[in-house]
Design a protein around this motif. Structure first.
Motif, PDB file in Angstrom:
ATOM      1  N   LYS A 125     -12.038  15.238 -19.256  1.00 44.92           N
ATOM      2  CA  LYS A 125     -12.372  14.190 -18.281  1.00 44.92           C
ATOM      3  C   LYS A 125     -13.164  13.051 -18.929  1.00 44.92           C
ATOM      4  CE  LYS A 125     -12.359  16.952 -14.002  1.00 44.92           C
ATOM      5  NZ  LYS A 125     -12.032  18.267 -14.557  1.00 44.92           N
ATOM      6  N   ALA A 126     -13.967  13.377 -19.954  1.00 44.44           N
ATOM      7  CA  ALA A 126     -14.736  12.340 -20.650  1.00 44.44           C
ATOM      8  C   ALA A 126     -13.790  11.393 -21.393  1.00 44.44           C
ATOM      9  CB  ALA A 126     -15.722  12.983 -21.620  1.00 44.44           C
ATOM     10  N   TYR A 127     -12.790  11.949 -22.065  1.00 44.56           N
ATOM     11  CA  TYR A 127     -11.802  11.100 -22.749  1.00 44.56           C
ATOM     12  C   TYR A 127     -11.044  10.230 -21.749  1.00 44.56           C
ATOM     13  CZ  TYR A 127     -12.428  13.779 -27.078  1.00 44.56           C
ATOM     14  OH  TYR A 127     -12.945  14.355 -28.214  1.00 44.56           O
ATOM     15  N   LEU A 128     -10.714  10.797 -20.591  1.00 39.25           N
ATOM     16  CA  LEU A 128      -9.998  10.034 -19.573  1.00 39.25           C
ATOM     17  C   LEU A 128     -10.863   8.900 -19.021  1.00 39.25           C
ATOM     18  CD1 LEU A 128      -8.215  12.899 -17.595  1.00 39.25           C
ATOM     19  CD2 LEU A 128      -7.157  11.238 -19.135  1.00 39.25           C
ATOM     20  N   LEU A 129     -12.154   9.164 -18.828  1.00 40.62           N
ATOM     21  CA  LEU A 129     -13.069   8.124 -18.350  1.00 40.62           C
ATOM     22  C   LEU A 129     -13.126   6.956 -19.331  1.00 40.62           C
ATOM     23  CD1 LEU A 129     -16.118  10.067 -16.859  1.00 40.62           C
ATOM     24  CD2 LEU A 129     -14.745   8.351 -15.679  1.00 40.62           C
ATOM     25  N   GLU A 130     -13.237   7.285 -20.605  1.00 42.36           N
ATOM     26  CA  GLU A 130     -13.271   6.225 -21.625  1.00 42.36           C
ATOM     27  C   GLU A 130     -11.977   5.413 -21.604  1.00 42.36           C
ATOM     28  OE1 GLU A 130     -13.849   5.624 -26.461  1.00 42.36           O
ATOM     29  OE2 GLU A 130     -13.561   7.634 -25.637  1.00 42.36           O
ATOM     30  N   GLU A 131     -10.850   6.103 -21.500  1.00 45.17           N
ATOM     31  CA  GLU A 131      -9.553   5.426 -21.504  1.00 45.17           C
ATOM     32  C   GLU A 131      -9.404   4.498 -20.297  1.00 45.17           C
ATOM     33  OE1 GLU A 131      -4.790   6.598 -21.836  1.00 45.17           O
ATOM     34  OE2 GLU A 131      -6.330   8.168 -21.821  1.00 45.17           O
ATOM     35  N   ILE A 132      -9.836   4.965 -19.133  1.00 43.21           N
ATOM     36  CA  ILE A 132      -9.739   4.139 -17.921  1.00 43.21           C
ATOM     37  C   ILE A 132     -10.610   2.890 -18.045  1.00 43.21           C
ATOM     38  CG2 ILE A 132     -10.271   4.036 -15.454  1.00 43.21           C
ATOM     39  CD1 ILE A 132      -9.528   7.013 -15.297  1.00 43.21           C
ATOM     40  N   GLN A 133     -11.831   3.053 -18.581  1.00 41.27           N
ATOM     41  CA  GLN A 133     -12.734   1.906 -18.716  1.00 41.27           C
ATOM     42  C   GLN A 133     -12.166   0.855 -19.664  1.00 41.27           C
ATOM     43  OE1 GLN A 133     -15.312   1.395 -16.699  1.00 41.27           O
ATOM     44  NE2 GLN A 133     -14.567   3.305 -15.812  1.00 41.27           N
ATOM     45  N   LYS A 134     -11.542   1.289 -20.730  1.00 41.01           N
ATOM     46  CA  LYS A 134     -10.950   0.331 -21.672  1.00 41.01           C
ATOM     47  C   LYS A 134      -9.732  -0.357 -21.052  1.00 41.01           C
ATOM     48  CE  LYS A 134     -12.673   2.386 -25.928  1.00 41.01           C
ATOM     49  NZ  LYS A 134     -12.361   3.027 -27.224  1.00 41.01           N
ATOM     50  N   THR A 135      -9.008   0.368 -20.224  1.00 40.54           N
ATOM     51  CA  THR A 135      -7.862  -0.235 -19.529  1.00 40.54           C
ATOM     52  C   THR A 135      -8.353  -1.267 -18.522  1.00 40.54           C
ATOM     53  OG1 THR A 135      -6.642   1.843 -19.775  1.00 40.54           O
ATOM     54  CG2 THR A 135      -5.789   0.255 -18.178  1.00 40.54           C
ATOM     55  N   ILE A 136      -9.443  -0.953 -17.836  1.00 41.64           N
ATOM     56  CA  ILE A 136     -10.041  -1.913 -16.894  1.00 41.64           C
ATOM     57  C   ILE A 136     -10.431  -3.196 -17.628  1.00 41.64           C
ATOM     58  CG2 ILE A 136     -12.099  -2.369 -15.487  1.00 41.64           C
ATOM     59  CD1 ILE A 136     -11.944   0.537 -14.539  1.00 41.64           C
ATOM     60  N   GLU A 137     -11.035  -3.050 -18.803  1.00 42.52           N
ATOM     61  CA  GLU A 137     -11.421  -4.238 -19.572  1.00 42.52           C
ATOM     62  C   GLU A 137     -10.195  -5.067 -19.942  1.00 42.52           C
ATOM     63  OE1 GLU A 137     -14.271  -5.378 -23.331  1.00 42.52           O
ATOM     64  OE2 GLU A 137     -12.910  -3.684 -23.559  1.00 42.52           O
ATOM     65  N   ASP A 138      -9.111  -4.380 -20.323  1.00 39.58           N
ATOM     66  CA  ASP A 138      -7.881  -5.084 -20.689  1.00 39.58           C
ATOM     67  C   ASP A 138      -7.344  -5.880 -19.508  1.00 39.58           C
ATOM     68  OD1 ASP A 138      -5.688  -5.747 -22.402  1.00 39.58           O
ATOM     69  OD2 ASP A 138      -4.471  -4.269 -21.359  1.00 39.58           O
TER      70      ASP A 138
END
Length: 333
Positions: A125-138
């Motif tokens: 879930k931690a890896y998924l949280l990081e991935e979602i946040q970077k996608t939001i920034e994009d």
């Protein structure tokens, strides 16, 4: 424990350069970037005990992660090292060539003689949280680009109505996607670490994005013994340069996670207004003639210390916590 064999791996998108080092000689390979194929190729050369071998690779975006998790799940010792550290080690060895096979050898030597710390996987879930946040920034960057295009069309002497409609439709899709991603990130944070998530949101200046990013990237926080280690990890620690009579200079190292460092700096803008302790620090530095950017970096460090203390103590943010603690201690004497 002394390793009998270290496997240095320079991970690439399509192929991996691999070097096996036993302290005296190297054995080099080039294999496809498939964890299964890599392990199959080098298994005949591995010692009997898993604990006698160490796999070493650099942190290279997402390319190294699949391999590191694959090996870790099978019980092999793995170390993922900072590229900056490896670069300095190569300079110490006076290595001038920069090729994949050379990099793999350097990683193998570094692992054999330096004994780097083990790789500690985060929760899924931690890896998924990081991935979602970077996608939001994009998506936020795309939204800014479209808003800029719409602004340019608004000032154009001959605006094309069809183009404006296309941009507006795209902007609407992006806004809907952002709302969906932000909701997904919050739900995931509440599933993964609800107590820590609420503690983070109790700090003025820390919003949902930063809270989710901290839970995703810094988990588990127990790997940091002090807040200074955390600041160093994120590249917010000052570097000092002073020798002889030369005047001392200080600057940020910027060696850590640039994404989280950016979010912290943005949070510092809010904390300098609404977080009492951060606001007092910001105003004090400005009154001393410090530039605004320097003061905001200091606020980001202050905010990071608050984050560390609150997550460690489990106590929500209280601007008067230390005053009450001292008062209670005084009354008890």
């Amino acid at each position: 424990m002394k390793r009998k064999l270290v496997v240095g791996i320079d991970v690439g998108k399509e192929r991996c350069a691999v070097s096996l080092f036993d302290g005296e000689r190297f054995r080099d390979f080039s294999v496809p970037s498939s964890p299964e194929e890599l392990l199959r190729r080098i298994t005949p050369y591995l010692p009997g005990k898993m604990s006698s071998v160490l796999f070493v690779m650099e942190a290279t975006g997402v390319y190294h992660l699949k391999l590191a998790l694959f090996l870790k799940e099978r019980g092999y010792p793995v170390s993922v090292v900072n590229p900056f550290v490896v670069k300095k080690y190569a300079e110490m060895l006076q290595k001038r060539a920069k090729t994949d096979p050379v990099d793999a050898r350097i990683l193998a030597q570094f692992g054999f003689f330096a004994s780097p710390p083990p790789f500690v996987p985060r929760d899924k879930k931690a890896y998924l949280l990081e991935e979602i946040q970077k996608t939001i920034e994009d998506y936020q960057k795309r939204r800014t680009e479209i808003l800029n295009h719409l602004e340019a069309l608004h000032h154009h002497p001959f605006p094309h109505p069809r183009l404006q409609k296309l941009y507006e439709e795209e902007l609407q899709r992006i806004e809907e996607t952002l709302r969906t991603l932000e909701k997904e990130a919050e739900d995931l944070a509440l599933q993964y670490a609800p107590r820590e998530y609420r503690l983070l949101l109790s700090i003025p200046g820390v919003g949902k994005r930063l809270a989710c990013a901290i839970l995703g990237i810094l988990s588990p926080l127990t790997r940091f013994a002090r807040s200074k280690e955390l600041a160093s990890f994120l590249g917010l620690a000052p570097q000092i340069d002073q020798s002889g009579k030369r005047k001392e200079r200080a600057w940020l190292s910027k060696r850590g996670n640039p994404f989280l460092r950016k979010l912290l700096f943005l949070a510092a803008l809010s904390a300098s207004r609404f977080n009492e302790q951060c606001r007092m620090l910001y105003e004090r530095l400005l009154s001393r003639g410090k530039p605004k950017k320097v003061a905001l970096i200091a606020v980001a460090n202050k905010l990071l210390r608050q984050i560390f203390a609150i997550l460690r103590s489990g106590i929500p943010y209280d601007p008067h916590y230390l005053e009450r603690k001292r008062s209670l201690a005084f009354q008890g004497t």
